[in-house]
Enzyme design. Structure first.
Site, PDB file in Angstrom:
ATOM      1  N   ASN A 162      28.396  71.287  80.378  1.00  0.00           N
ATOM      2  CA  ASN A 162      27.292  70.317  80.391  1.00  0.00           C
ATOM      3  C   ASN A 162      27.509  69.232  81.441  1.00  0.00           C
ATOM      4  O   ASN A 162      27.619  68.055  81.149  1.00  0.00           O
ATOM      5  CB  ASN A 162      27.064  69.713  79.003  1.00  0.00           C
ATOM      6  CG  ASN A 162      28.280  69.013  78.435  1.00  0.00           C
ATOM      7  OD1 ASN A 162      29.407  69.301  78.818  1.00  0.00           O
ATOM      8  ND2 ASN A 162      28.053  68.088  77.515  1.00  0.00           N
ATOM      9  N   ASP A 178      37.979  67.270  72.418  1.00  0.00           N
ATOM     10  CA  ASP A 178      36.591  66.932  72.761  1.00  0.00           C
ATOM     11  C   ASP A 178      36.569  65.665  73.629  1.00  0.00           C
ATOM     12  O   ASP A 178      35.745  64.767  73.447  1.00  0.00           O
ATOM     13  CB  ASP A 178      35.734  66.743  71.497  1.00  0.00           C
ATOM     14  CG  ASP A 178      34.235  66.680  71.792  1.00  0.00           C
ATOM     15  OD1 ASP A 178      33.825  67.015  72.921  1.00  0.00           O
ATOM     16  OD2 ASP A 178      33.472  66.278  70.890  1.00  0.00           O
ATOM     17  N   HIS A 183      35.504  67.444  78.497  1.00  0.00           N
ATOM     18  CA  HIS A 183      34.349  67.149  79.352  1.00  0.00           C
ATOM     19  C   HIS A 183      34.843  66.375  80.568  1.00  0.00           C
ATOM     20  O   HIS A 183      35.383  65.274  80.421  1.00  0.00           O
ATOM     21  CB  HIS A 183      33.322  66.306  78.594  1.00  0.00           C
ATOM     22  CG  HIS A 183      32.760  66.978  77.386  1.00  0.00           C
ATOM     23  ND1 HIS A 183      31.616  67.752  77.424  1.00  0.00           N
ATOM     24  CD2 HIS A 183      33.192  67.012  76.093  1.00  0.00           C
ATOM     25  CE1 HIS A 183      31.360  68.224  76.211  1.00  0.00           C
ATOM     26  NE2 HIS A 183      32.315  67.797  75.390  1.00  0.00           N
ATOM     27  N   PHE A 184      34.640  66.947  81.762  1.00  0.00           N
ATOM     28  CA  PHE A 184      35.108  66.291  82.978  1.00  0.00           C
ATOM     29  C   PHE A 184      33.976  65.685  83.823  1.00  0.00           C
ATOM     30  O   PHE A 184      34.239  65.031  84.826  1.00  0.00           O
ATOM     31  CB  PHE A 184      35.940  67.261  83.817  1.00  0.00           C
ATOM     32  CG  PHE A 184      37.340  67.468  83.296  1.00  0.00           C
ATOM     33  CD1 PHE A 184      37.911  66.589  82.390  1.00  0.00           C
ATOM     34  CD2 PHE A 184      38.093  68.551  83.707  1.00  0.00           C
ATOM     35  CE1 PHE A 184      39.194  66.773  81.901  1.00  0.00           C
ATOM     36  CE2 PHE A 184      39.390  68.737  83.240  1.00  0.00           C
ATOM     37  CZ  PHE A 184      39.937  67.853  82.333  1.00  0.00           C
ATOM     38  N   GLY A 192      30.757  59.915  71.800  1.00  0.00           N
ATOM     39  CA  GLY A 192      31.992  60.491  72.300  1.00  0.00           C
ATOM     40  C   GLY A 192      33.080  59.495  72.626  1.00  0.00           C
ATOM     41  O   GLY A 192      32.824  58.329  72.925  1.00  0.00           O
ATOM     42  N   ASP A 195      27.706  73.531  74.402  1.00  0.00           N
ATOM     43  CA  ASP A 195      28.256  72.324  73.798  1.00  0.00           C
ATOM     44  C   ASP A 195      27.446  71.088  74.169  1.00  0.00           C
ATOM     45  O   ASP A 195      27.047  70.908  75.317  1.00  0.00           O
ATOM     46  CB  ASP A 195      29.711  72.117  74.201  1.00  0.00           C
ATOM     47  CG  ASP A 195      30.355  71.034  73.370  1.00  0.00           C
ATOM     48  OD1 ASP A 195      30.541  71.266  72.162  1.00  0.00           O
ATOM     49  OD2 ASP A 195      30.624  69.957  73.915  1.00  0.00           O
TER      50      ASP A 195
END
Length: 422
Positions: A88, A299, A56-57, A318, A146
Site C-alpha cells: 500500500n 505492523d 510499511h515503508f 498506526g 493490507d
C-alpha cells in the site's frame, strides 16, 4: 575477506563464528584465523536475525513518512535482518510492471533482506483480482490488500485459487467495513467513556470466519495479519484442528496494551485493528503460548508528527514497531520468566522464516550470516531520539526495557552498530 565474530554467547555457550562470502562456515569455542576481519561481540548474546512479515515503508509516494532506506535502517537497529513490505504505497504494487520496479527499488536501497508483497486486487479495493500468477513468477513473496479487508467473497476466493496455483500465501487484513462505521478505537465501555466512536470487533471475526471457509475449500496458505480479538483466536484454533492451512501473526502492541489503558484522547494509541479489551489481550497471549498464533509481526506504520497529533478522530492509524519489538517482547515475556529465549526466537525469527519459506531463522554452518548481537543485561529507556525510522509515533516511549541491539549483520555485512555510550 573472511569475517570472524568473536566472544558471543550462543545457547549459553561462548563461541566464535567464522563467516565467508556471507555464509557461516564454522562455529567453535575459539577460532584462530589469519587474514580475517574481527568483530568483538563483547560477551553479548548472538541470535538469528529477526524476521518481520509485516512492515510499511511508504516508498514510493509517501516518503515523508518513511523510505526504504530509513525503514531498513530501523529494521537493522531493531535486530531484524528480513522484512516483508506491504504493497500500500503510491502507486500500489498491483501490476507486474510496478512490482518489478518495487523489487528493484528494494534491492537497491535496503540494508536488510526486503521481500515484497503484491496486492490481491487493483488499488487494494477493486473486486477484480490482479495478475497473481505473473507477479508470483516475478518474485512477490505473497499477496495482500493490507489496510483494507477484501469485501467481496468471490474476489477473495479467486485470489486464493490463483495464489494456491502459484504456491504463494494470501495474507489477510480481515475487516468488514460495513461494521466499522467511522470508528477510531475499539467499540465498548472505554470508547463510550471517552466519547469516541467505536470499531466493532465483529468486523474482524466475521470476515475471518468467511476466509477460513474459503481457505479450507482452496487449500491455500492463508495468513491472518495482526489479529486482535478473542473470537479470532478461537476461530483459528478450530480451523487448525480441522486441517486448514492457516497461520497467524500478532503485533507487540496488541499483546501489551488494551483499550482500558486509553485514559484520554491519545493519537499514539490509535491503530487498526484497534487495541481491544483486556479479555482479548489475554486471549492473544494464550493463543501465542499454545501455538494457535504462529509469530509476532510489528505492523511497523510510520507517520509524520502532524499526522499523530491532536485527536484520535483525525489522526492516522498506526505506530512504529521495528526498533522496539524485540526489547518489549524480551522484557515482558522472557525477562519476566513467562517463556524462554528459544520460544521468543521461534516467534520472531524461526517460525516466520519457515512459514514463508525463506532461508533464515537459524544459526548453523551453511546458513546465511544474518545475525543480531543483543545486550540482554543492561536496561535502557525507549527514546524516540534514538530511532532511525522517520516515524517517532510510539506509545512505548519512556518505557524501561532490556534487550538492546549492539550489532546486526546481513549476509555477514555489518549493517548496524550501537554507538551509544554505555
Amino acid at each position: 575477506m573472511q569475517k570472524l565474530i568473536k566472544n558471543v554467547i550462543l545457547n549459553k555457550r561462548k563461541v566464535d563464528i567464522l563467516v565467508k562470502d556471507g555464509v557461516i562456515t564454522k562455529i567453535a569455542p575459539e577460532i584462530i584465523e589469519d587474514n580475517v576481519e574481527i568483530f568483538d561481540g563483547q560477551n553479548n548474546e548472538v541470535l538469528p536475525g529477526l524476521v518481520d512479515v509485516h512492515v510499511h515503508f511508504r516508498d514510493p509516494g509517501l516518503t515523508y513518512k518513511e523510505t526504504t532506506e530509513t525503514g531498513t535502517m530501523a529494521a537493522a537497529h531493531g535486530g531484524f535482518t528480513s522484512v516483508f513490505a506491504m504493497p500500500n504505497v503510491q502507486p500500489v504494487v498491483d501490476s507486474p510492471e510496478i512490482l518489478k520496479k518495487q523489487i528493484e527499488n528494494n534491492d537497491d536501497k535496503s540494508l536488510v533482506h526486503t521481500y515484497q508483497f503484491a496486492a490481491i486486487s487493483s488499488n487494494l479495493i477493486a473486486y477484480k483480482t490482479t495478475e497473481i500468477e505473473k507477479m508470483a513468477n516475478l518474485g512477490a513473496i505473497g499477496f495482500t490488500n493490507d489496510g483494507h479487508g477484501v469485501q467481496d467473497s468471490e474476489t477473495m476466493y479467486q485470489a486464493m485459487l490463483d495464489a494456491k496455483r502459484s504456491n504463494k500465501p494470501i495474507s489477510a487484513h480481515v475487516e468488514d467495513e460495513s461494521l466499522i462505521k467511522g470508528g477510531v478505537m475499539n467499540a465498548g465501555s472505554a470508547a463510550n467513556k471517552l466519547g469516541l466512536s467505536g470499531m466493532s470487533p465483529l468486523s474482524e471475526s466475521s470476515q475471518l470466519a468467511r476466509d477460513l471457509v474459503l481457505a479450507k475449500a482452496t487449500g491455500v496458505h492463508y495468513h491472518v495479519a495482526h489479529i486482535s480479538t478473542k473470537a479470532s483466536v478461537e476461530l483459528i484454533r478450530i480451523a487448525k484442528k480441522e486441517g486448514v492451512n492457516v497461520t497467524a501473526e500478532v503485533s507487540p502492541h496488541h499483546l501489551l496494551l488494551d483499550d482500558e489503558m486509553i485514559e484520554m484522547d491519545n493519537p499514539m494509541m490509535k491503530m487498526n485493528p484497534p487495541l481491544r479489551t483486556p479479555t482479548d489481550r489475554k486471549a492473544l497471549i494464550g493463543g501465542l503460548l499454545d501455538g494457535t498464533i504462529d509469530m509476532i509481526a510489528t505492523d511497523h506504520a510510520p507517520h509524520s508528527e502532524s499526522e499523530k497529533t491532536g485527536s484520535m478522530l483525525d489522526a492516522s492509524f498506526g505506530i512504529v514497531g521495528l526498533e522496539t519489538a524485540f526489547s518489549l517482547i524480551y522484557t515482558h515475556f522472557v525477562k519476566s520468566g513467562l517463556v524462554d529465549m528459544d520460544t521468543l526466537i521461534n516467534w520472531m525469527s524461526l517460525n516466520p522464516a519457515k512459514q514463508f519459506n525463506i532461508n533464515a531463522g537459524e544459526i548453523k554452518v551453511g546458513m546465511p550470516a544474518d545475525l543480531t548481537i543483543m545486550n540482554l543485561n543492561d536496561s535502557y529507556k525507549i527514546n524516540s531520539n534514538d530511532f532511525l525510522s522517520k516515524g517517532k509515533n510510539s506509545p512505548f516511549i519512556g518505557q524501561k526495557v532490556y534487550g538492546k541491539t549492539m550489532a546486526t549483520f546481513v549476509d555477514g555485512k555489518l549493517v548496524y552498530k550501537d554507538r551509544s555510550k554505555n
